[in-house]
Design a protein around this motif. Sequence first.
Motif, short mmCIF file in Angstrom:
data_model
loop_
_atom_site.label_atom_id
_atom_site.label_comp_id
_atom_site.label_asym_id
_atom_site.label_seq_id
_atom_site.Cartn_x
_atom_site.Cartn_y
_atom_site.Cartn_z
N SER A 270 -44.47 -17.24 -96.57
CA SER A 270 -43.13 -17.48 -97.11
C SER A 270 -42.26 -16.23 -96.98
O SER A 270 -41.11 -16.29 -96.52
N SER B 184 -34.44 -14.00 -91.09
CA SER B 184 -32.99 -14.08 -91.26
C SER B 184 -32.39 -12.71 -91.47
O SER B 184 -31.35 -12.37 -90.88
N ARG C 216 -31.59 -21.40 -89.73
CA ARG C 216 -32.89 -22.08 -89.76
C ARG C 216 -33.95 -21.22 -90.45
O ARG C 216 -34.81 -21.74 -91.18
N SER C 217 -33.89 -19.91 -90.25
CA SER C 217 -34.91 -19.04 -90.84
C SER C 217 -34.74 -18.88 -92.34
O SER C 217 -35.64 -18.35 -93.01
N GLN C 218 -33.61 -19.31 -92.89
CA GLN C 218 -33.44 -19.27 -94.35
C GLN C 218 -34.26 -20.36 -95.04
O GLN C 218 -34.45 -20.30 -96.26
N ARG C 219 -34.73 -21.33 -94.28
CA ARG C 219 -35.67 -22.32 -94.82
C ARG C 219 -37.07 -21.74 -94.67
O ARG C 219 -37.60 -21.67 -93.57
N GLN C 220 -37.65 -21.32 -95.77
CA GLN C 220 -38.92 -20.61 -95.69
C GLN C 220 -40.05 -21.52 -95.24
O GLN C 220 -40.08 -22.72 -95.54
#
Length: 384
Positions: free
Chosen positions: A314, A321, A346-350
């Motif tokens: 996680s 990001s 997209r990378s902010q969605r772990q």
Amino acid sequence: MMSNRSISRLIVIGLRLTGIWPDSSYEIVVRCIWIVIMVFGQILQYRYIIKQISCGGNLTNVIDGLSTALPYSLLFFKLISFWINRRLFKNMLMEMSQDWINSSKFNIDAMINKTKLAYRYSKLIMIVYAIAVFTYAGVFLEISRQNQDEEFNITSRQLLIKMDFPFTYYESPLYEYVFVLQFFQLFSNASAIAMLNALIIILIFHVGGQIEMLHEALENIFVKNHKSLRNVVKPLIDLHYQIILGSENIENLFSYIALMQLLCNTLIICCIGFLIIVALNLHMNIEELINILLFYIAITLEAFVFSYAGEYLSNKSLSISTSAYGSSWYLLDPRDRRIIILLMIRSQRQLTITAGKFMDLSMQTFANIIRTSASYISILYAMY
């Protein structure tokens, strides 16, 4: 089957001996042997627990038997899950091998460092379980010798693993044969548990190595030399996609295993904690207490490994990001800039590993296991 640099030779041997490694020799035979051994052992273990309950036996004996039966039940569930998902695991291994080939486009040092670190953790986990097994057997033999010196009664001989056999086992040499078979079962089961715990660490660190490569690639963007989407941005997007795909495969393979892991570990830690409190109150000898403590450490380590793996994945995924934002994305051409911005979003969605698709694994989960187990220990001690 192609070789895989991320998985150490020791783990590969363990995967072959448990019938998990794809296309290995005598795969079906190995699985049948494990099924026979596990089913036979589980029947005898739960026969002992049921007998203790039906006969109104001591609560300590029931909990002692349960604390050794549950880890084997959990191991059996893990093996079956891997056997059922053998196609998924094979695809994961092939994709990991392909990741090493594709990593030639980037600085491969991050992948190598993470692989070496995973090798060290794997050895540490295997060593902890091996020490626990040999110490448990050694203390058992020492206690048995002391009991024989004090007042020898052949019918009072104890088994290494609490089981209820349908025949009398305490006469020599049958007792010695049973002891050797139980030690072999204990060692093989503990080795399989340690190997599967090390495997998830290896898989997570492989993804972590890819994330480190992506960080370095984003930080080293030189706008004046990179004007082509194909040459610069596309490899970054492909690498990020492989990271997402790898984490999803880990999630699909370990999600329900993690759920059973949390439930069983909570009960096992509760049982062992209760035995420790009883041992302290009854002033048992130091050998028995050390024996229980080593078992407690091994089970707690198992819960910690899964929780740490989820926490690590996680945190690493969210750092993509930050790394992308810290790069020179704003100096890129508008076409390339939009793609990097989409990568940030997209990378902010772990990326996570869940327990049964409804709870993320994290260090908070590990803390909840310890806290819940402590609550159950107080209840059991009040009943004792």
